[in-house]
Write a protein that holds these residues in place. Sequence first.
Motif, PDB file in Angstrom:
ATOM      1  N   TRP A  82       0.843  -1.210   0.000  1.00 25.23           N
ATOM      2  CA  TRP A  82       0.000   0.000   0.000  1.00 25.23           C
ATOM      3  C   TRP A  82       0.873   1.253   0.000  1.00 25.23           C
ATOM      4  O   TRP A  82       0.627   2.219  -0.731  1.00 25.23           O
ATOM      5  CB  TRP A  82      -0.904  -0.046   1.220  1.00 25.23           C
ATOM      6  N   ALA A  83       1.910   1.229   0.818  1.00 32.04           N
ATOM      7  CA  ALA A  83       2.803   2.389   0.908  1.00 32.04           C
ATOM      8  C   ALA A  83       3.486   2.676  -0.431  1.00 32.04           C
ATOM      9  O   ALA A  83       3.808   3.835  -0.738  1.00 32.04           O
ATOM     10  CB  ALA A  83       3.851   2.154   1.995  1.00 32.04           C
ATOM     11  N   ARG A  84       3.709   1.632  -1.226  1.00 32.97           N
ATOM     12  CA  ARG A  84       4.346   1.798  -2.542  1.00 32.97           C
ATOM     13  C   ARG A  84       3.331   2.041  -3.652  1.00 32.97           C
ATOM     14  O   ARG A  84       3.704   2.384  -4.775  1.00 32.97           O
ATOM     15  CB  ARG A  84       5.159   0.543  -2.892  1.00 32.97           C
ATOM     16  N   GLY A  85       2.046   1.784  -3.348  1.00 32.05           N
ATOM     17  CA  GLY A  85       1.001   1.952  -4.343  1.00 32.05           C
ATOM     18  C   GLY A  85       0.884   0.822  -5.335  1.00 32.05           C
ATOM     19  O   GLY A  85       0.234   0.953  -6.376  1.00 32.05           O
ATOM     20  N   ARG A  86       1.462  -0.356  -4.998  1.00 34.40           N
ATOM     21  CA  ARG A  86       1.368  -1.498  -5.902  1.00 34.40           C
ATOM     22  C   ARG A  86       1.715  -2.774  -5.156  1.00 34.40           C
ATOM     23  O   ARG A  86       2.437  -2.754  -4.151  1.00 34.40           O
ATOM     24  CB  ARG A  86       2.310  -1.341  -7.097  1.00 34.40           C
ATOM     25  N   GLY A  87       1.212  -3.887  -5.668  1.00 38.86           N
ATOM     26  CA  GLY A  87       1.501  -5.194  -5.088  1.00 38.86           C
ATOM     27  C   GLY A  87       0.337  -6.137  -5.307  1.00 38.86           C
ATOM     28  O   GLY A  87      -0.773  -5.717  -5.660  1.00 38.86           O
ATOM     29  N   HIS A  88       0.581  -7.415  -5.114  1.00 35.49           N
ATOM     30  CA  HIS A  88      -0.434  -8.426  -5.396  1.00 35.49           C
ATOM     31  C   HIS A  88      -0.260  -9.577  -4.410  1.00 35.49           C
ATOM     32  O   HIS A  88       0.860 -10.077  -4.218  1.00 35.49           O
ATOM     33  CB  HIS A  88      -0.252  -8.940  -6.833  1.00 35.49           C
ATOM     34  N   ILE A  89      -1.330  -9.965  -3.755  1.00 33.90           N
ATOM     35  CA  ILE A  89      -1.321 -11.119  -2.855  1.00 33.90           C
ATOM     36  C   ILE A  89      -2.247 -12.169  -3.441  1.00 33.90           C
ATOM     37  O   ILE A  89      -3.439 -11.925  -3.632  1.00 33.90           O
ATOM     38  CB  ILE A  89      -1.770 -10.737  -1.435  1.00 33.90           C
ATOM     39  N   LEU A  98     -10.566 -12.293   2.815  1.00 30.51           N
ATOM     40  CA  LEU A  98     -10.018 -11.625   1.639  1.00 30.51           C
ATOM     41  C   LEU A  98     -11.040 -10.702   0.983  1.00 30.51           C
ATOM     42  O   LEU A  98     -10.681  -9.629   0.474  1.00 30.51           O
ATOM     43  CB  LEU A  98      -9.511 -12.661   0.637  1.00 30.51           C
ATOM     44  N   LYS A  99     -12.323 -11.085   1.002  1.00 27.43           N
ATOM     45  CA  LYS A  99     -13.352 -10.195   0.444  1.00 27.43           C
ATOM     46  C   LYS A  99     -13.403  -8.886   1.224  1.00 27.43           C
ATOM     47  O   LYS A  99     -13.520  -7.803   0.638  1.00 27.43           O
ATOM     48  CB  LYS A  99     -14.722 -10.886   0.477  1.00 27.43           C
ATOM     49  N   GLY A 100     -13.326  -8.982   2.545  1.00 25.49           N
ATOM     50  CA  GLY A 100     -13.364  -7.780   3.369  1.00 25.49           C
ATOM     51  C   GLY A 100     -12.147  -6.902   3.171  1.00 25.49           C
ATOM     52  O   GLY A 100     -12.256  -5.679   3.024  1.00 25.49           O
ATOM     53  N   VAL A 101     -10.958  -7.507   3.161  1.00 26.85           N
ATOM     54  CA  VAL A 101      -9.731  -6.736   2.982  1.00 26.85           C
ATOM     55  C   VAL A 101      -9.680  -6.131   1.584  1.00 26.85           C
ATOM     56  O   VAL A 101      -9.225  -4.989   1.403  1.00 26.85           O
ATOM     57  CB  VAL A 101      -8.493  -7.624   3.241  1.00 26.85           C
ATOM     58  N   ARG A 102     -10.166  -6.867   0.600  1.00 25.20           N
ATOM     59  CA  ARG A 102     -10.180  -6.341  -0.773  1.00 25.20           C
ATOM     60  C   ARG A 102     -10.978  -5.040  -0.843  1.00 25.20           C
ATOM     61  O   ARG A 102     -10.573  -4.083  -1.521  1.00 25.20           O
ATOM     62  CB  ARG A 102     -10.778  -7.383  -1.712  1.00 25.20           C
ATOM     63  N   ALA A 103     -12.094  -5.002  -0.134  1.00 26.23           N
ATOM     64  CA  ALA A 103     -12.897  -3.777  -0.120  1.00 26.23           C
ATOM     65  C   ALA A 103     -12.127  -2.622   0.520  1.00 26.23           C
ATOM     66  O   ALA A 103     -12.209  -1.479   0.067  1.00 26.23           O
ATOM     67  CB  ALA A 103     -14.212  -4.025   0.618  1.00 26.23           C
ATOM     68  N   GLU A 104     -11.362  -2.913   1.558  1.00 23.71           N
ATOM     69  CA  GLU A 104     -10.579  -1.870   2.210  1.00 23.71           C
ATOM     70  C   GLU A 104      -9.436  -1.377   1.331  1.00 23.71           C
ATOM     71  O   GLU A 104      -9.019  -0.215   1.428  1.00 23.71           O
ATOM     72  CB  GLU A 104      -9.991  -2.400   3.522  1.00 23.71           C
ATOM     73  N   LEU A 105      -8.908  -2.256   0.472  1.00 22.34           N
ATOM     74  CA  LEU A 105      -7.753  -1.910  -0.350  1.00 22.34           C
ATOM     75  C   LEU A 105      -8.135  -1.302  -1.697  1.00 22.34           C
ATOM     76  O   LEU A 105      -7.245  -0.945  -2.480  1.00 22.34           O
ATOM     77  CB  LEU A 105      -6.897  -3.160  -0.594  1.00 22.34           C
ATOM     78  N   ARG A 106      -9.421  -1.169  -1.949  1.00 17.77           N
ATOM     79  CA  ARG A 106      -9.849  -0.622  -3.240  1.00 17.77           C
ATOM     80  C   ARG A 106      -9.214   0.754  -3.469  1.00 17.77           C
ATOM     81  O   ARG A 106      -9.262   1.630  -2.606  1.00 17.77           O
ATOM     82  CB  ARG A 106     -11.369  -0.523  -3.288  1.00 17.77           C
ATOM     83  N   GLY A 107      -8.591   0.931  -4.614  1.00 14.82           N
ATOM     84  CA  GLY A 107      -7.988   2.205  -4.968  1.00 14.82           C
ATOM     85  C   GLY A 107      -6.567   2.397  -4.476  1.00 14.82           C
ATOM     86  O   GLY A 107      -5.950   3.430  -4.754  1.00 14.82           O
ATOM     87  N   THR A 108      -5.994   1.401  -3.768  1.00 19.17           N
ATOM     88  CA  THR A 108      -4.639   1.547  -3.228  1.00 19.17           C
ATOM     89  C   THR A 108      -3.560   1.040  -4.167  1.00 19.17           C
ATOM     90  O   THR A 108      -2.375   1.280  -3.938  1.00 19.17           O
ATOM     91  CB  THR A 108      -4.498   0.768  -1.900  1.00 19.17           C
ATOM     92  N   GLY A 109      -3.955   0.289  -5.202  1.00 18.08           N
ATOM     93  CA  GLY A 109      -2.974  -0.335  -6.089  1.00 18.08           C
ATOM     94  C   GLY A 109      -2.581  -1.729  -5.646  1.00 18.08           C
ATOM     95  O   GLY A 109      -1.791  -2.396  -6.322  1.00 18.08           O
ATOM     96  N   VAL A 110      -3.131  -2.202  -4.506  1.00 15.03           N
ATOM     97  CA  VAL A 110      -2.845  -3.549  -4.015  1.00 15.03           C
ATOM     98  C   VAL A 110      -3.981  -4.475  -4.443  1.00 15.03           C
ATOM     99  O   VAL A 110      -5.144  -4.211  -4.138  1.00 15.03           O
ATOM    100  CB  VAL A 110      -2.691  -3.575  -2.482  1.00 15.03           C
ATOM    101  N   ARG A 111      -3.623  -5.548  -5.129  1.00 14.58           N
ATOM    102  CA  ARG A 111      -4.632  -6.492  -5.617  1.00 14.58           C
ATOM    103  C   ARG A 111      -4.613  -7.773  -4.795  1.00 14.58           C
ATOM    104  O   ARG A 111      -3.553  -8.225  -4.343  1.00 14.58           O
ATOM    105  CB  ARG A 111      -4.374  -6.831  -7.083  1.00 14.58           C
ATOM    106  N   LEU A 112      -5.786  -8.365  -4.622  1.00 18.97           N
ATOM    107  CA  LEU A 112      -5.915  -9.659  -3.971  1.00 18.97           C
ATOM    108  C   LEU A 112      -6.554 -10.645  -4.942  1.00 18.97           C
ATOM    109  O   LEU A 112      -7.459 -10.280  -5.691  1.00 18.97           O
ATOM    110  CB  LEU A 112      -6.792  -9.567  -2.719  1.00 18.97           C
ATOM    111  N   SER A 113      -6.073 -11.878  -4.912  1.00 21.38           N
ATOM    112  CA  SER A 113      -6.665 -12.948  -5.717  1.00 21.38           C
ATOM    113  C   SER A 113      -6.771 -14.198  -4.855  1.00 21.38           C
ATOM    114  O   SER A 113      -5.908 -14.452  -4.008  1.00 21.38           O
ATOM    115  CB  SER A 113      -5.817 -13.259  -6.948  1.00 21.38           C
ATOM    116  N   VAL A 114      -7.812 -14.987  -5.071  1.00 24.50           N
ATOM    117  CA  VAL A 114      -7.974 -16.250  -4.363  1.00 24.50           C
ATOM    118  C   VAL A 114      -8.193 -17.360  -5.387  1.00 24.50           C
ATOM    119  O   VAL A 114      -9.086 -17.275  -6.227  1.00 24.50           O
ATOM    120  CB  VAL A 114      -9.128 -16.172  -3.323  1.00 24.50           C
TER     121      VAL A 114
END
Length: 280
Positions: A130-137, A166-182
């Motif tokens: 998040w601090a870098r504005g990019r990443g993927h988990i 992950l659904k909950g965290v994904r909603a919190e990370l919307r717009g941060t550049g951090v993506r989640l996939s399951v």
Amino acid sequence: MTGPGRLAGRVVAVTGGGHGIGLETARRLARAGARVAIGDLDGAAARTAAAELPGDVAGLALDVTDTASFAAFIDAVEERWGPVDVLVNNAGVMWAGGFADEPESAAARQLDVNLHGVIRGVKLAAPRMWARGRGHIVTIASAASKLSPPGEATYAATKHGVYGYLKGVRAELRGTGVRLSVIMPGVVDTELAAGTATGAVRLLAPADVARAVHAVIVRPRFEVSLPGRIGPLADWANVLPQRVRDLLFRALVPDQVRAVAGTSARTAYQARRLTGGDDD
């Protein structure tokens, strides 16, 4: 979509990477040009795997049930190559059999590795991304995130928990550049699934899941089911009356109580992995 150039130079950390799905994922991503860190409770297995894989690969000891160990793993990767671009949460364990026969220690182990291990990984990696504005988990869950096979009650509970978290965290990370996939595969041919049944779908190979991980890194999306029809079928079935839904699931979902009854196929795995190991 999955050409090697799309991953060249990316830093990828894989938990539970010394065996099974994690090892096959590390192999595929390394061949695609990623710099891959394999983390595993069995540090020797992680180092051996790293030495045998092509490209820039490191093997490190990692206990996903210990926050200090997980943080040290990510720190070591970043000291070696720089920020982690992709974290693959793969470590997992499973006890199969009747719910009343499951030892309390096995239930606790599944919760700590499968659910809390994923939560730890997300909490440690996502803020840095998040601090870098990019990443993927990318998290390897299971078709049991939406289904609950008899004989996998606690395992399914952990995977339902992972999906919901992950659904909950994904909603919190919307717009941060951090993506989640399951990734939610059916039964995969690894030690974790020894002696279990596959139900109405074919037995998957670790390479099938590795291919899905590669694809979702190159072209991100939140949910991936393997085979692709499992997730939509589970979602669609929820609109049916309970009696009809029960009949459908009874026909399609494996009964692991019946599958493992009278067999010793899981004895060695459950004794080893549910008393202090993580694998996938």
